[in-house]
Enzyme design. Structure first.
Site, PDB file in Angstrom:
ATOM      1  N   ASP A   2     -13.822  51.197 -15.388  1.00 46.16           N
ATOM      2  CA  ASP A   2     -12.797  52.170 -16.803  1.00 46.16           C
ATOM      3  C   ASP A   2     -13.184  51.556 -18.241  1.00 46.16           C
ATOM      4  OD1 ASP A   2     -10.806  52.637 -14.948  1.00 46.16           O
ATOM      5  OD2 ASP A   2     -10.275  50.474 -14.774  1.00 46.16           O
ATOM      6  N   ASP A  28     -14.025  55.049 -12.818  1.00 48.16           N
ATOM      7  CA  ASP A  28     -13.143  55.688 -13.372  1.00 48.16           C
ATOM      8  C   ASP A  28     -13.164  55.246 -14.756  1.00 48.16           C
ATOM      9  OD1 ASP A  28     -11.456  55.878 -10.864  1.00 48.16           O
ATOM     10  OD2 ASP A  28     -10.621  54.327 -10.721  1.00 48.16           O
ATOM     11  N   ARG A  66     -12.074  61.586 -10.162  1.00 49.32           N
ATOM     12  CA  ARG A  66     -11.020  61.911  -8.924  1.00 49.32           C
ATOM     13  C   ARG A  66      -9.518  61.521  -9.175  1.00 49.32           C
ATOM     14  NH1 ARG A  66     -10.778  55.911  -6.499  1.00 49.32           N
ATOM     15  NH2 ARG A  66     -11.333  54.044  -7.818  1.00 49.32           N
TER      16      ARG A  66
END
Length: 348
Positions: free
Chosen positions: A172, A193, A256
């Site tokens: 992140d 991510d 994703r």
């Protein structure tokens, strides 16, 4: 006390005047004088207007309507910075991103675990490294069990602009959560991510670096570059990568689906072999792939081979591609980018 206050005031004005001669990476402060009403300098050694960035932020009046520039002297700033929503129109500028580093060790959750949190509209950053020191080891391969949620920056407001900045963490890394944002000539590093959120953003001429991720047994795992959070067909958000480069020493999917209508476009991007063959992952939205908009257009490199891509990857019509890759139509329909200081506009 009154005498001391007068001395401090005079010292502040003197340092502010001196700061007008500071230069950085081709951008001189004289370029901003028509647009920026005040410039202050921060230095971690204390030889400036402020010793910490947060002190400089706190100095800016609430409800500020004029551009204020904060020059960051070379150094490592070990501090957590919050830019509240009432402190608009701030430019933070370093001379070189490798020499101006804002870092903080924090894994306190997605809403708070960051070196910098931007809650204010009209924010710009130039030549700065944003780094979450939590699990951002110098080793290129990271065991997955050691990885924690640790953004380097959290963007919670509309109208933010970044030029020549680095964003470094593992999971992140860049929390592009809310609003319209423009990134140019930036470097973004992570494994899981690491560009995520519900932002409506264009990444142009950026380098995306995929870090290696391993299981306990040492097996190389697949990470994810994006996790975009578009929530409906009416939701205008999405991530567009234009003329970028993807490299690294790990393996990753291009993205994703963080939410059911996730939207990501890679346009004229050079992809190394770090990109896995299937390219994309529906994640929690398997069976509803028709609502996800993932596309690649005119990309190059070994990782851009689409022969084994997921069957549900979109082939967007030319009109939609043109709309998404043009800042004027996708993120600047109200002309906010033209209201930036003139020398920033010249770099768009």
């Amino acid at each position: 006390m009154k005498s001391l206050k007068s001395i401090l005031t005079l010292s502040f004005l003197f340092l502010t005047a001196i700061s007008s001669f500071v230069c950085s990476d081709g951008l001189e402060l004289k370029d901003f004088k028509e647009d920026v009403v005040k410039t202050v300098v921060v230095s971690p050694n204390g030889a400036a207007n402020f010793k910490t960035i947060q002190d400089a932020i706190d100095y800016i009046p609430s409800g500020n309507k004029n551009w204020i520039k904060i020059i960051l002297s070379p150094g490592i700033y070990n501090e957590k910075i919050v830019i509240p929503k009432e402190k608009q129109k701030i430019i933070m500028q370093g001379n070189n991103a490798s020499e101006v580093i804002i870092q903080y060790n924090n894994d306190a959750g997605l809403s708070n675990a960051s070196a910098v949190i931007v809650d204010a509209e009209y924010f710009a950053a130039i030549n700065i490294t944003f780094k979450n020191a939590n699990c951002s080891k110098s080793t290129p391969i990271i065991p997955k069990e050691e990885v924690k949620v640790a953004p380097s920056i959290i963007l919670m407001a509309d109208k933010a602009w970044f030029y020549g900045c680095n964003f470094i963490s593992v999971q992140d890394t860049l929390a592009d959560k809310v609003g319209r944002h423009y990134f140019k000539n930036c470097y973004i590093e992570g494994a899981i991510d690491f560009i995520w959120g519900s932002g409506q953003s264009i990444y142009q001429n950026c380098v995306i670096h995929v870090r290696g991720l391993t299981s306990k047994g040492g097996e190389m795992l697949t990470g994810f570059i994006t996790a975009q959070g578009r929530e409906s067909e009416q939701d205008k958000s999405g991530f567009v990568f234009k003329n970028c480069v993807i490299n690294g020493n790990g393996m990753a999917s291009l993205g994703r689906a963080y939410r059911g209508y996730s939207r990501v476009l890679f346009y004229k991007t050079n992809m190394s072999n770090v990109i896995v063959a299937q390219g994309w992952d529906a994640w929690k939205h398997k069976g509803h792939e028709d609502k996800i908009t993932y596309a690649e257009v005119k990309c190059t490199g070994e990782g851009a081979n689409k022969e084994k891509r997921v069957k549900w990857e979109k082939n967007l019509p030319p009109k939609e591609i043109k709309f998404l890759i043009d800042p004027k139509t996708f993120i600047d329909e109200d002309g906010w980018m033209g209201s930036l200081p003139s020398s920033l506009v010249s770099l768009l």
